[in-house]
Design a protein around this motif. Structure first.
Motif, mmCIF file in Angstrom:
data_model
loop_
_atom_site.group_PDB
_atom_site.id
_atom_site.type_symbol
_atom_site.label_atom_id
_atom_site.label_comp_id
_atom_site.label_asym_id
_atom_site.label_seq_id
_atom_site.Cartn_x
_atom_site.Cartn_y
_atom_site.Cartn_z
ATOM 1 N N VAL A 30 -38.079 35.708 -29.560
ATOM 2 C CA VAL A 30 -37.186 34.932 -29.426
ATOM 3 C C VAL A 30 -35.835 34.114 -29.081
ATOM 4 C CG1 VAL A 30 -35.182 35.593 -26.976
ATOM 5 C CG2 VAL A 30 -37.704 36.443 -27.071
ATOM 6 N N VAL A 31 -35.142 34.397 -30.195
ATOM 7 C CA VAL A 31 -33.991 32.907 -30.030
ATOM 8 C C VAL A 31 -32.734 33.331 -29.151
ATOM 9 C CG1 VAL A 31 -33.311 33.618 -32.407
ATOM 10 C CG2 VAL A 31 -33.320 31.485 -32.050
ATOM 11 N N VAL A 32 -32.475 32.256 -28.880
ATOM 12 C CA VAL A 32 -31.001 31.922 -28.064
ATOM 13 C C VAL A 32 -30.430 31.774 -27.907
ATOM 14 C CG1 VAL A 32 -30.441 31.979 -25.380
ATOM 15 C CG2 VAL A 32 -32.787 32.702 -25.775
ATOM 16 N N ARG A 33 -29.530 31.729 -29.094
ATOM 17 C CA ARG A 33 -28.255 30.886 -29.602
ATOM 18 C C ARG A 33 -27.779 30.651 -28.540
ATOM 19 N NH1 ARG A 33 -30.909 31.242 -34.218
ATOM 20 N NH2 ARG A 33 -30.698 33.349 -35.317
ATOM 21 N N ASN B 264 -27.314 37.629 -20.158
ATOM 22 C CA ASN B 264 -28.731 36.644 -19.793
ATOM 23 C C ASN B 264 -29.881 37.190 -19.258
ATOM 24 O OD1 ASN B 264 -27.092 34.780 -21.328
ATOM 25 N ND2 ASN B 264 -26.350 34.053 -19.452
ATOM 26 N N VAL B 265 -30.073 37.737 -17.685
ATOM 27 C CA VAL B 265 -31.104 37.829 -17.453
ATOM 28 C C VAL B 265 -31.136 39.141 -17.824
ATOM 29 C CG1 VAL B 265 -31.623 39.487 -15.262
ATOM 30 C CG2 VAL B 265 -30.220 36.534 -15.169
ATOM 31 N N ASP B 266 -29.634 40.768 -18.063
ATOM 32 C CA ASP B 266 -30.358 41.968 -18.833
ATOM 33 C C ASP B 266 -31.567 41.645 -20.159
ATOM 34 O OD1 ASP B 266 -29.147 43.279 -17.262
ATOM 35 O OD2 ASP B 266 -27.016 43.478 -18.135
ATOM 36 N N PHE B 267 -30.841 40.762 -21.213
ATOM 37 C CA PHE B 267 -31.502 40.445 -22.276
ATOM 38 C C PHE B 267 -33.302 40.190 -21.536
ATOM 39 C CE2 PHE B 267 -33.596 37.608 -25.171
ATOM 40 C CZ PHE B 267 -33.799 38.262 -26.414
ATOM 41 N N PHE B 268 -34.063 39.162 -21.433
ATOM 42 C CA PHE B 268 -34.382 39.138 -20.793
ATOM 43 C C PHE B 268 -35.202 40.884 -20.331
ATOM 44 C CE2 PHE B 268 -33.333 34.891 -21.911
ATOM 45 C CZ PHE B 268 -34.726 33.910 -22.224
ATOM 46 N N LYS B 269 -34.990 41.272 -19.890
ATOM 47 C CA LYS B 269 -34.952 42.046 -19.134
ATOM 48 C C LYS B 269 -35.677 43.538 -20.117
ATOM 49 C CE LYS B 269 -33.249 43.224 -14.510
ATOM 50 N NZ LYS B 269 -31.868 43.426 -13.774
ATOM 51 N N LYS B 270 -34.632 42.831 -21.418
ATOM 52 C CA LYS B 270 -35.526 43.941 -22.752
ATOM 53 C C LYS B 270 -36.970 43.353 -22.964
ATOM 54 C CE LYS B 270 -31.251 45.059 -23.794
ATOM 55 N NZ LYS B 270 -29.310 44.712 -25.261
ATOM 56 N N VAL B 271 -36.526 42.027 -23.375
ATOM 57 C CA VAL B 271 -38.343 40.886 -23.975
ATOM 58 C C VAL B 271 -39.054 41.705 -22.939
ATOM 59 C CG1 VAL B 271 -38.931 38.770 -24.263
ATOM 60 C CG2 VAL B 271 -36.839 39.186 -24.650
ATOM 61 N N LYS B 272 -38.585 41.378 -21.685
ATOM 62 C CA LYS B 272 -39.949 41.708 -20.971
ATOM 63 C C LYS B 272 -40.407 43.270 -21.254
ATOM 64 C CE LYS B 272 -42.541 40.822 -16.352
ATOM 65 N NZ LYS B 272 -43.350 42.490 -16.429
ATOM 66 N N CYS C 181 -38.281 38.905 -34.870
ATOM 67 C CA CYS C 181 -37.362 37.682 -33.659
ATOM 68 C C CYS C 181 -36.591 38.718 -32.735
ATOM 69 C CB CYS C 181 -36.904 36.870 -34.678
ATOM 70 S SG CYS C 181 -36.146 35.177 -33.909
ATOM 71 N N MET C 182 -36.265 38.557 -31.839
ATOM 72 C CA MET C 182 -35.185 39.161 -30.970
ATOM 73 C C MET C 182 -34.223 37.763 -30.243
ATOM 74 S SD MET C 182 -37.267 41.009 -27.964
ATOM 75 C CE MET C 182 -36.332 42.282 -26.888
ATOM 76 N N GLU C 183 -33.246 38.869 -30.515
ATOM 77 C CA GLU C 183 -31.810 37.143 -30.407
ATOM 78 C C GLU C 183 -31.258 38.073 -29.580
ATOM 79 O OE1 GLU C 183 -29.560 38.177 -34.365
ATOM 80 O OE2 GLU C 183 -28.804 35.429 -33.994
ATOM 81 N N HIS C 184 -30.456 36.367 -29.521
ATOM 82 C CA HIS C 184 -29.371 36.801 -28.043
ATOM 83 C C HIS C 184 -28.476 35.531 -28.333
ATOM 84 C CE1 HIS C 184 -27.342 37.497 -24.290
ATOM 85 N NE2 HIS C 184 -27.920 35.946 -23.592
ATOM 86 N N LYS D 127 -40.345 44.770 -24.150
ATOM 87 C CA LYS D 127 -41.041 44.615 -25.747
ATOM 88 C C LYS D 127 -42.278 43.811 -25.211
ATOM 89 C CE LYS D 127 -40.853 42.864 -30.128
ATOM 90 N NZ LYS D 127 -41.553 41.829 -30.226
ATOM 91 N N TYR D 128 -42.530 43.103 -24.401
ATOM 92 C CA TYR D 128 -43.258 42.281 -24.509
ATOM 93 C C TYR D 128 -45.067 43.433 -23.030
ATOM 94 C CZ TYR D 128 -46.819 39.009 -21.666
ATOM 95 O OH TYR D 128 -48.240 39.021 -21.290
ATOM 96 N N ASP D 129 -44.283 43.840 -22.253
ATOM 97 C CA ASP D 129 -44.959 45.132 -21.669
ATOM 98 C C ASP D 129 -45.550 45.463 -22.016
ATOM 99 O OD1 ASP D 129 -44.523 43.338 -19.171
ATOM 100 O OD2 ASP D 129 -43.601 44.881 -18.243
ATOM 101 N N GLN D 130 -44.965 46.126 -23.399
ATOM 102 C CA GLN D 130 -45.478 47.303 -24.494
ATOM 103 C C GLN D 130 -46.447 46.805 -25.772
ATOM 104 O OE1 GLN D 130 -41.890 49.138 -26.267
ATOM 105 N NE2 GLN D 130 -40.999 50.032 -23.911
ATOM 106 N N SER D 131 -46.707 45.236 -25.395
ATOM 107 C CA SER D 131 -46.916 45.332 -27.078
ATOM 108 C C SER D 131 -48.628 44.817 -26.374
ATOM 109 C CB SER D 131 -46.514 43.644 -27.240
ATOM 110 O OG SER D 131 -47.312 42.278 -26.060
ATOM 111 N N THR D 132 -49.279 44.646 -27.208
ATOM 112 C CA THR D 132 -50.531 44.967 -27.119
ATOM 113 C C THR D 132 -50.959 43.952 -27.617
ATOM 114 O OG1 THR D 132 -51.730 46.191 -28.519
ATOM 115 C CG2 THR D 132 -51.401 47.578 -26.802
#
Lengths: 610, 174
Positions: free
Chosen positions: A524-527, A503-511, A491-494, A513-518
């Motif tokens: 993701v949980v955003v506090r 916030n934008v940098d965090f979602f770049k990281k999410v993308k 669970c990615m946390e921000h 991870k998502y792009d690498q996932s199959t």
């Protein structure tokens, strides 16, 4: 004792004065203030009452219902769509019954003010074959709450109280008990396996026969106690009006306003109705008009050639009660031939008044998170399913593509990811809704390997309905991140930041991870926090107020279309201006939002409350 | 007595506070009333209006062409509710000088400008506009003393500040 009360507070007092000592449920407009009202009275008078929110309506109903089986006087509160969630429990409880008392309060919302459907809970009561009471005013709401508790104990079956928004959120002076002599009930579970554990086919069949008999008995009670006394006082004539709930108050006022007279019967219990007895009274009239909302619940039970209502296109079929609609119904059946006194004079202002479409509050972190999501997961290449809560208002930013019901965002993300794999599916759900019904669909997505992004927006409150507590906040706090991890995924946390680039940098990281996932969801949980949360907001809001540098503003519409913060609008010079009374000092717009950086800090900003 | 008031504004302006004040005024004189709120899903910044019907009524909603007075805390919100004002009714509104001319009596004050100049804190805008209504609506059902008492009953801690603002509005309208 006379007291000015809102309908929901009147219900709360009615519960206390009926010695109800177990109340559970789930928040939902317009029902939410009932349970919080009981909590307030409990605290004020130090009463031994269980009054706690359930994880969802079904859970809330079941907690209360078990109390009623064990002899307590119990109540479950919810809104009409919440009853859909609790309906599985209700349908069986309507066969099994209770030893104590079980009052189900299901608040309807004719006119769709804050609900996705206009469904009529009275029809649900009819479907479940349980009695339902329909209050017209806050006074009725108080009286019928006490009545409902008594009837449930008398007939050993759950009873529904169905107030509509114009009762829940109406305010008037009501007459209630002078003193509160609260007597809690002794809970004592009596083993009776054939009853509490009735098994198909024989057990439930026998209960089904009892149910049919009970409906007849209650219909007769309805006639003897509520209807016969009224029909006995009727004079007969051109028109009989049969009405219930708010319809009664609207009908009486319309008759007065128009100077008309007719016999009016107020149905206190719209189901079960003594059909033959009621129909026998029609002989004394030319026509019978049914005024009720929102569905033709009474009309369909007492259908007859003399009966006019929604099914004869006489009364409006959708939207809430209005005197104008009753006037029009009178015109249609020839009972009123005058003009429409409820027509507003036509006024030409020469311009159209700008609407104030629903929007997230100024300073709400959801806005910034949506903005960041859309910066990274572009609209053209994405599908954004979302859910029910404050964050639904992100639809104004273009950040939401579909809405269905509580918790649906997660399973719909699964479905979209299967149906259209060329798109990135990014679902959003709040923490309250995730706890309510987002966990089973996430579990499903994980074990089926559905690939999408799930963003859990955690402001640690049920914000939309008045900031009720969530399971992360009280007693034994439950952490969303651990729930997700318990299902075997990261669970990615921000932590939300008013510096938009974070916030934008965090979602770049999410993308990434998502792009690498199959396979499987990227969770993701955003506090966050709720700007209206008095306990927490001050820890997060930077109180940095903003103004517009008019030389830099090029009127590009970015802030008014994609960011959508209510204080921002164009002034007479065609430049963006910030309404000093609405800006929350969140500083969210200082970075990235304006392509020309026209939002700048205003040191001399009017400080609220100073 | 039969008197119907619509109060229109947006979330955060204290529309509901005014309804409570008028409700207390009615209660203190033992006059029946019914009130209700109209708002959608948004909270801070979303459109809010409240209806209060004082006297012999049986439902809380004000229909079109029925209100004796509209108190508009916001210019646009006042206009969006104009269908409820009856012929011969009064519009009391916080608006700039470019407010359109209407076929009703209009009591217009630019209360935002006054607050910006520091005459009163912006949280007092609702009470200021109630003061304007008291000063400019001839048949307003409650006296200034009754309103002051109701404000005291609402919350004695902030009552003095609110009563000062109410008085300021009355003086400004002389």
């Amino acid at each position: 004792m006379k007291q000015t009360l809102m309908g929901n507070d009147a219900i709360a007092w009615g519960l206390i004065h009926a010695n109800v000592d177990m109340v559970s449920g789930y928040p939902g407009t317009p029902s939410s203030e009932i349970l919080s009202g009981v909590q307030k009275i409990k605290k004020m008078l130090s009463l031994p009452v269980y009054a706690e929110w359930g994880a969802n309506e079904k859970v809330g109903f079941e907690v209360a219902y078990a109390g009623a089986i064990a002899g307590k006087r119990a109540c479950a509160t919810m809104k009409q769509v919440g009853l859909n969630v609790a309906s599985d429990a209700l349908m069986s409880a309507a066969y099994i019954g209770n030893l104590g008392s079980m009052l189900l309060v299901s608040a309807d919302d004719p006119g769709f003010y804050s609900s996705q459907t206009e469904q009529d809970s009275r029809v649900f009561a009819k479907f479940a074959r349980i009695p339902v009471l329909d209050p017209s005013t806050p006074q009725d709401a108080y009286d019928f709450t006490k009545l409902g508790v008594e009837l449930s104990e008398k007939f050993k079956i759950p009873v529904m109280l169905r107030p509509v928004m114009r009762v829940c959120h109406a305010r008037e002076i009501i007459e209630m008990d002078d003193t509160t002599e609260f007597k809690p009930n002794e809970g004592k579970f009596v083993r009776d396996v054939p009853r509490w554990g009735a098994v198909p086919r024989d057990g439930r069949f026998a209960q089904g026969l009892d149910q049919l008999e009970r409906v007849e008995v209650i219909a007769k009670y309805n006639w003897d106690h509520f209807l016969k006394p009224q029909f006995d006082g009727c004079k007969g004539g051109e028109l009989l009006i049969i009405t219930s709930g708010t319809g009664y108050g609207f009908t009486q006022e319309t008759l007065k306003d128009l100077g008309l007279e007719a016999d009016v019967v107020k149905i206190i219990m719209p189901y079960p109705l003594p059909v033959k007895e009621i129909q026998a009274c029609f002989d004394a009239y030319d026509k019978v008009l049914i005024v009720e909302e929102p569905y033709p619940c009474i009309e369909e039970q007492i259908a007859h050639p003399k009966v006019y209502g929604k099914n004869t296109d006489t009364v409006h079929k959708i939207d809430e009660m209005k005197k104008e609609e009753i006037l029009k119904a009178f015109q249609k059946i020839g009972f009123y031939k005058g003009e429409n006194i409820y027509e507003a004079p036509k006024i030409d202002l020469g311009f159209s008044v700008p609407a104030r479409p629903p929007a997230l509050c100024p300073g709400c972190p959801h806005r910034d998170v949506y903005y960041a999501i859309m910066k990274v997961f572009k609209r053209k290449k994405s599908i954004y399913p979302s859910d029910i809560g404050c964050y639904t208002l992100g639809i104004a930013q273009g950040a939401i593509d579909s809405l269905l019901c509580m918790g649906a965002s997660v399973a719909m993300a699964s479905g979209y990811s299967i149906a259209d794999p060329s798109k990135d599916v990014v679902a959003t759900i709040g923490d309250g809704t995730f706890f309510h019904s987002g966990i089973p669909p996430l579990l499903n997505a994980i074990y089926q390997g559905h690939r999408f992004v799930l963003v859990i927006l955690d402001n640690s409150t049920i914000a939309m309905t008045g900031r009720q507590v969530t399971p992360s906040r009280v007693h034994q706090p439950i952490d969303i991140k651990k729930i997700v991890e318990g299902m075997g995924v990261e669970c990615m946390e921000h932590h939300y930041s008013h510096h938009m680039h974070e916030n934008v940098d965090f979602f770049k990281k999410v993308k990434e991870k998502y792009d690498q996932s199959t396979s499987g969801p990227t969770v993701v949980v955003v506090r966050e926090f709720c700007i209206l949360d008095a306990e927490r907001a001050s820890d997060f809001v930077p109180n940095i107020y903003v103004k517009v540098d008019e030389d830099l503003c090029v009127a590009c519409d970015q802030c008014t279309t994609v960011y959508k913060c209510p204080p921002m609008s164009y002034n007479d010079k065609g430049k963006i201006e910030i309404d000093p009374f609405l800006c929350a000092g969140c500083a969210g717009c200082l970075e990235i939002v304006c392509p020309t950086d026209a939002f700048v800090v205003d040191e001399n900003y009017l400080k609220k409350g100073k | 007595m039969k008197y119907q008031v619509v109060i229109a504004g947006f979330g955060g302006q204290g529309v509901v506070f005014l309804v409570k004040v008028l409700a207390i005024c009615a209660g203190n004189r033992d006059i029946a009333f019914l009130g209700t709120e109209n708002h959608g899903m948004s909270q801070r910044g979303g459109a809010v209006s409240c209806d209060i019907k004082i006297g012999d009524f049986t439902n809380p909603v004000i229909d079109k062409n029925q209100a004796d007075v509209i108190i508009g805390l916001d210019s646009n919100e006042s206009l969006r509710n104009i269908a409820f004002l009856k012929t011969g009714g009064t519009m009391v509104v916080n608006a700039k000088a470019d407010y359109p001319s209407l076929p009703f009596a209009v009591a217009r004050v630019d209360a935002n400008a006054k607050a910006l100049q520091g005459a009163f804190p912006i949280q007092g805008l609702n009470v200021y506009m109630l003061g304007v209504a008291l000063a400019s609506v001839k048949d307003f059902p409650f006296s200034i003393e009754e309103v002051k008492n109701a404000i005291m009953q609402m919350n004695p801690k902030v009552a003095q500040q609110n009563i000062k603002i109410l008085q300021m509005a009355m003086n400004d309208c002389k």
